[in-house]
Design a protein around this motif. Sequence first.
Motif, short mmCIF file in Angstrom:
data_model
loop_
_atom_site.label_atom_id
_atom_site.label_comp_id
_atom_site.label_asym_id
_atom_site.label_seq_id
_atom_site.Cartn_x
_atom_site.Cartn_y
_atom_site.Cartn_z
N GLU A 149 7.49 0.64 8.33
CA GLU A 149 7.10 -0.42 7.38
C GLU A 149 5.59 -0.71 7.36
N ARG A 153 3.54 -0.25 3.82
CA ARG A 153 2.99 -1.41 3.11
C ARG A 153 1.47 -1.36 3.02
N ARG A 154 0.84 -0.48 3.79
CA ARG A 154 -0.61 -0.46 3.83
C ARG A 154 -1.21 0.01 2.51
N GLY A 155 -0.55 0.97 1.85
CA GLY A 155 -1.00 1.40 0.54
C GLY A 155 -2.19 2.33 0.52
N SER A 160 -2.35 1.21 11.45
CA SER A 160 -1.32 0.17 11.48
C SER A 160 -0.66 0.18 12.84
N SER A 225 7.12 3.96 0.07
CA SER A 225 7.14 2.52 -0.20
C SER A 225 8.30 2.13 -1.11
N LEU A 228 11.26 0.49 0.73
CA LEU A 228 11.14 -0.80 1.42
C LEU A 228 12.26 -1.78 1.08
#
Length: 247
Positions: A149, A153-155, A160, A225, A228
Amino acid sequence: MAGLRIEFCGEWFEADPEGAFEIGRDGDLEVDDNPYLHRRFLVVTHEHGMWWLSNVGTLLSATVCDESGGVQSWLSPGTRLPIVFPRTTVVFTAGPTTYELQAELDDAPYADVHTDELRGLGDRDAAEATIGLVPFTTSQRQLIVALAEPLLRRGGTGLSELPSSVDAARRLGWTTTRFNRKLDNVCDKLDRIGVKGLRGGPASHAKNRRARLVEYAVASRLVTSDDLPLLDLDPADALADGSGEDR
């Protein structure tokens, strides 16, 4: 001569064909002041008309793949591989942190391999789909997404934190025992098709296994993503495909 550019956290670097481009705690690309990361971990060089990525570290490995994730290699210490695709993704973990960077190559000799079989599928269909030769249940995909995750979510490229098993289990509303049992199942399935670093003897630490799973899953586009929403799936829906069974 084909030019090579490397991007990390939105910053671009041009590799010099006459020298070595070093990536690590120190070097041309200073990834992070992370004591678990080698000062010199990866080195990019141009030899015999090709660009090469070498792992000059002693402990860490990296997952390297084309943009679509269709071709992937595990770069262990002391090994190297050629950079041949227009865009190459490199993912590695040092301590509690996972990093992702990208290399772009002009006039690449090979095209990216596209694996679109899961695109456009709903959650239920995706749960029944086969990735490579491995079918994953909804709950197994939930586990992978829970661990990945932060990266998803970092894109973009960057760093992370890797969730602990306790935190990932809590995110899903599972017990840690259930989470670890399903993690065993997922790793066994991938190990059977030749994914390295997911099984081993006593020296294979649990954190290393989770890190390797996340690296493989993100780099190979096993999860994206778009997956998610699986984290918020009603438990009854996850059980509907039989994923309540540990298999």
